[in-house]
Motif scaffolding. Structure first.
Motif, PDB file in Angstrom:
ATOM      1  N   GLN A   1       0.838  -1.189   0.000  1.00 10.90           N
ATOM      2  CA  GLN A   1       0.000   0.000   0.000  1.00 10.90           C
ATOM      3  C   GLN A   1       0.881   1.249   0.000  1.00 10.90           C
ATOM      4  N   THR A   2       0.369   2.314  -0.567  1.00 13.69           N
ATOM      5  CA  THR A   2       1.078   3.600  -0.584  1.00 13.69           C
ATOM      6  C   THR A   2       0.274   4.630   0.200  1.00 13.69           C
ATOM      7  N   LYS A   3       0.967   5.690   0.637  1.00 12.51           N
ATOM      8  CA  LYS A   3       0.300   6.729   1.424  1.00 12.51           C
ATOM      9  C   LYS A   3      -0.732   7.468   0.585  1.00 12.51           C
ATOM     10  N   ALA A   4      -0.393   7.748  -0.655  1.00 11.97           N
ATOM     11  CA  ALA A   4      -1.327   8.376  -1.592  1.00 11.97           C
ATOM     12  C   ALA A   4      -1.771   7.342  -2.622  1.00 11.97           C
ATOM     13  N   LYS A   5      -2.992   7.467  -3.098  1.00  9.30           N
ATOM     14  CA  LYS A   5      -3.539   6.473  -4.016  1.00  9.30           C
ATOM     15  C   LYS A   5      -2.894   6.537  -5.401  1.00  9.30           C
ATOM     16  N   ASP A   6      -2.431   7.722  -5.809  1.00  5.68           N
ATOM     17  CA  ASP A   6      -1.962   7.885  -7.181  1.00  5.68           C
ATOM     18  C   ASP A   6      -0.475   8.205  -7.286  1.00  5.68           C
ATOM     19  N   SER A   7       0.276   8.104  -6.188  1.00 10.49           N
ATOM     20  CA  SER A   7       1.714   8.394  -6.246  1.00 10.49           C
ATOM     21  C   SER A   7       2.439   7.674  -5.132  1.00 10.49           C
ATOM     22  N   ILE A   8       3.772   7.606  -5.263  1.00 11.88           N
ATOM     23  CA  ILE A   8       4.594   6.966  -4.247  1.00 11.88           C
ATOM     24  C   ILE A   8       5.874   7.785  -4.075  1.00 11.88           C
ATOM     25  N   GLY A   9       6.250   8.041  -2.833  1.00 11.48           N
ATOM     26  CA  GLY A   9       7.459   8.815  -2.562  1.00 11.48           C
ATOM     27  C   GLY A   9       8.683   7.910  -2.539  1.00 11.48           C
ATOM     28  N   PHE A  10       9.809   8.453  -3.006  1.00 12.34           N
ATOM     29  CA  PHE A  10      11.037   7.663  -2.989  1.00 12.34           C
ATOM     30  C   PHE A  10      12.253   8.570  -2.964  1.00 12.34           C
TER      31      PHE A  10
ATOM     32  N   LEU B   1      18.959   3.009  -7.684  1.00 11.01           N
ATOM     33  CA  LEU B   1      18.622   2.461  -6.369  1.00 11.01           C
ATOM     34  C   LEU B   1      17.658   3.444  -5.724  1.00 11.01           C
ATOM     35  N   ARG B   2      16.442   2.996  -5.482  1.00  5.98           N
ATOM     36  CA  ARG B   2      15.413   3.866  -4.936  1.00  5.98           C
ATOM     37  C   ARG B   2      14.848   3.291  -3.647  1.00  5.98           C
ATOM     38  N   VAL B   3      14.943   4.076  -2.588  1.00  4.83           N
ATOM     39  CA  VAL B   3      14.308   3.715  -1.316  1.00  4.83           C
ATOM     40  C   VAL B   3      12.908   4.313  -1.345  1.00  4.83           C
ATOM     41  N   ARG B   4      11.908   3.459  -1.528  1.00  4.24           N
ATOM     42  CA  ARG B   4      10.524   3.917  -1.626  1.00  4.24           C
ATOM     43  C   ARG B   4       9.874   3.870  -0.247  1.00  4.24           C
ATOM     44  N   GLU B   5       8.692   4.413  -0.131  1.00  6.28           N
ATOM     45  CA  GLU B   5       8.027   4.488   1.163  1.00  6.28           C
ATOM     46  C   GLU B   5       7.603   3.118   1.689  1.00  6.28           C
ATOM     47  N   ASN B   6       7.545   2.108   0.800  1.00 10.35           N
ATOM     48  CA  ASN B   6       7.125   0.773   1.239  1.00 10.35           C
ATOM     49  C   ASN B   6       8.082  -0.341   0.802  1.00 10.35           C
ATOM     50  N   SER B   7       9.189   0.022   0.151  1.00 11.86           N
ATOM     51  CA  SER B   7      10.085  -1.005  -0.393  1.00 11.86           C
ATOM     52  C   SER B   7      11.386  -0.376  -0.869  1.00 11.86           C
ATOM     53  N   ILE B   8      12.307  -1.227  -1.296  1.00 14.51           N
ATOM     54  CA  ILE B   8      13.545  -0.782  -1.921  1.00 14.51           C
ATOM     55  C   ILE B   8      13.603  -1.403  -3.310  1.00 14.51           C
TER      56      ILE B   8
ATOM     57  N   CYS C   1      20.305  -4.492 -20.856  1.00 13.30           N
ATOM     58  CA  CYS C   1      19.403  -5.474 -20.239  1.00 13.30           C
ATOM     59  C   CYS C   1      19.174  -5.085 -18.779  1.00 13.30           C
ATOM     60  N   ASP C   2      17.916  -4.940 -18.394  1.00 16.11           N
ATOM     61  CA  ASP C   2      17.573  -4.546 -17.026  1.00 16.11           C
ATOM     62  C   ASP C   2      17.506  -5.760 -16.105  1.00 16.11           C
ATOM     63  N   SER C   3      17.881  -5.517 -14.852  1.00 17.40           N
ATOM     64  CA  SER C   3      17.732  -6.531 -13.808  1.00 17.40           C
ATOM     65  C   SER C   3      17.115  -5.835 -12.597  1.00 17.40           C
ATOM     66  N   VAL C   4      15.785  -5.773 -12.593  1.00 16.70           N
ATOM     67  CA  VAL C   4      15.042  -5.018 -11.579  1.00 16.70           C
ATOM     68  C   VAL C   4      14.674  -5.931 -10.412  1.00 16.70           C
ATOM     69  N   TYR C   5      14.864  -5.409  -9.202  1.00 16.59           N
ATOM     70  CA  TYR C   5      14.523  -6.170  -7.993  1.00 16.59           C
ATOM     71  C   TYR C   5      13.817  -5.250  -7.010  1.00 16.59           C
ATOM     72  N   VAL C   6      12.730  -5.744  -6.403  1.00 15.51           N
ATOM     73  CA  VAL C   6      11.973  -4.982  -5.413  1.00 15.51           C
ATOM     74  C   VAL C   6      11.864  -5.811  -4.139  1.00 15.51           C
ATOM     75  N   ALA C   7      12.244  -5.224  -3.010  1.00 18.86           N
ATOM     76  CA  ALA C   7      12.134  -5.874  -1.700  1.00 18.86           C
ATOM     77  C   ALA C   7      11.161  -5.067  -0.847  1.00 18.86           C
ATOM     78  N   TYR C   8      10.009  -5.651  -0.534  1.00 19.22           N
ATOM     79  CA  TYR C   8       9.002  -4.959   0.270  1.00 19.22           C
ATOM     80  C   TYR C   8       9.323  -5.079   1.755  1.00 19.22           C
ATOM     81  N   PHE C   9       8.908  -4.071   2.517  1.00 17.94           N
ATOM     82  CA  PHE C   9       9.273  -3.992   3.923  1.00 17.94           C
ATOM     83  C   PHE C   9       8.510  -4.968   4.815  1.00 17.94           C
ATOM     84  N   ASP C  10       7.474  -5.629   4.294  1.00 17.96           N
ATOM     85  CA  ASP C  10       6.755  -6.618   5.098  1.00 17.96           C
ATOM     86  C   ASP C  10       7.181  -8.044   4.760  1.00 17.96           C
TER      87      ASP C  10
END
Length: 216
Positions: free
Chosen positions: A11-20, A50-57, A75-84
């Protein structure tokens, strides 16, 4: 726009955006750079992030597989680690089987090792790194998760005092571990563990949740 419910840290704090916080990445190591040269591969710094987002990295380590050809795409190698999810939370199985005490925390590991009571490090290959320590103590709370004189023969030979014994490094690594630690602790709500405020703080951005493509 999504209307169905969302559970957990996605979940994000705002419905249409995410802070990072958009942080600088540390480049390839000496060994990685050599391997890239031998395989005609180039690290695409301009596309990696490298982006530290409000709910993940979130991170991306992009490589040009054929750097000698001008028309190839990285070639992209994208990884997302959620805080929960691990390693930011402990599972019931880990707590029970490993007898963990204290929650996970982000720490800075000092490079090098102790030799004859002197701290030795290689300036070329060694540098501070930000890591996740899974706990403060383990094994029925009898063993602190920290190097002491028992682990380096009173400083004669072994790891540096104060470093965690058990940890998970972040990959790809941030250029400034202290800035990363402060930003991640703030996003996780662990500000009390952030330590001293770094000299340069990252700028915070807002990115639309439904956006695709790179933010200018």
């Amino acid at each position: 726009m999504r209307t169905s419910s969302i559970a957990g840290k996605i979940q994000t704090k705002a419905k249409d955006s995410i802070g990072f916080d958009d942080l600088e990445l540390k480049g390839p190591s000496c060994l990685q750079a050599l391997c890239y040269k031998l395989t005609c591969t180039r690290w695409a710094k301009e596309r990696s992030y490298l982006r530290v987002r409000e709910n993940s990295i979130e991170s991306n380590w992009a490589l040009h597989p054929c750097s000698c050809l001008p028309c190839t795409w990285a070639c992209d190698s994208v990884y997302v680690a959620y805080f929960d999810r691990a390693p930011f939370v402990q599972s019931c199985l880990a707590k029970t089987c490993c007898c963990l005490l204290g929650g996970p925390n982000i720490r800075i590991v000092e490079p090098g090792m102790m030799i004859c009571c002197q701290k030795c490090e290689c300036k070329c290959c060694c540098a501070q790194q930000a890591v996740v320590s899974p706990c403060d103590k383990f094994c029925l709370c009898a063993c602190p998760n920290e190097v002491c004189w028992l682990h380096n023969w009173c400083g004669f030979c072994g790891p540096i005092d104060g470093n965690p014994l058990c940890f998970l490094p972040f990959r790809p690594a941030p250029l400034d571990p202290q800035v990363f630690k402060t930003s991640a602790n703030r996003a996780l709500g662990w500000e009390s563990q952030a330590g001293a405020t770094p000299k340069v703080a990252p700028a915070q951005h807002d990115m639309p949740v439904g956006a695709t493509g790179e933010k200018s």
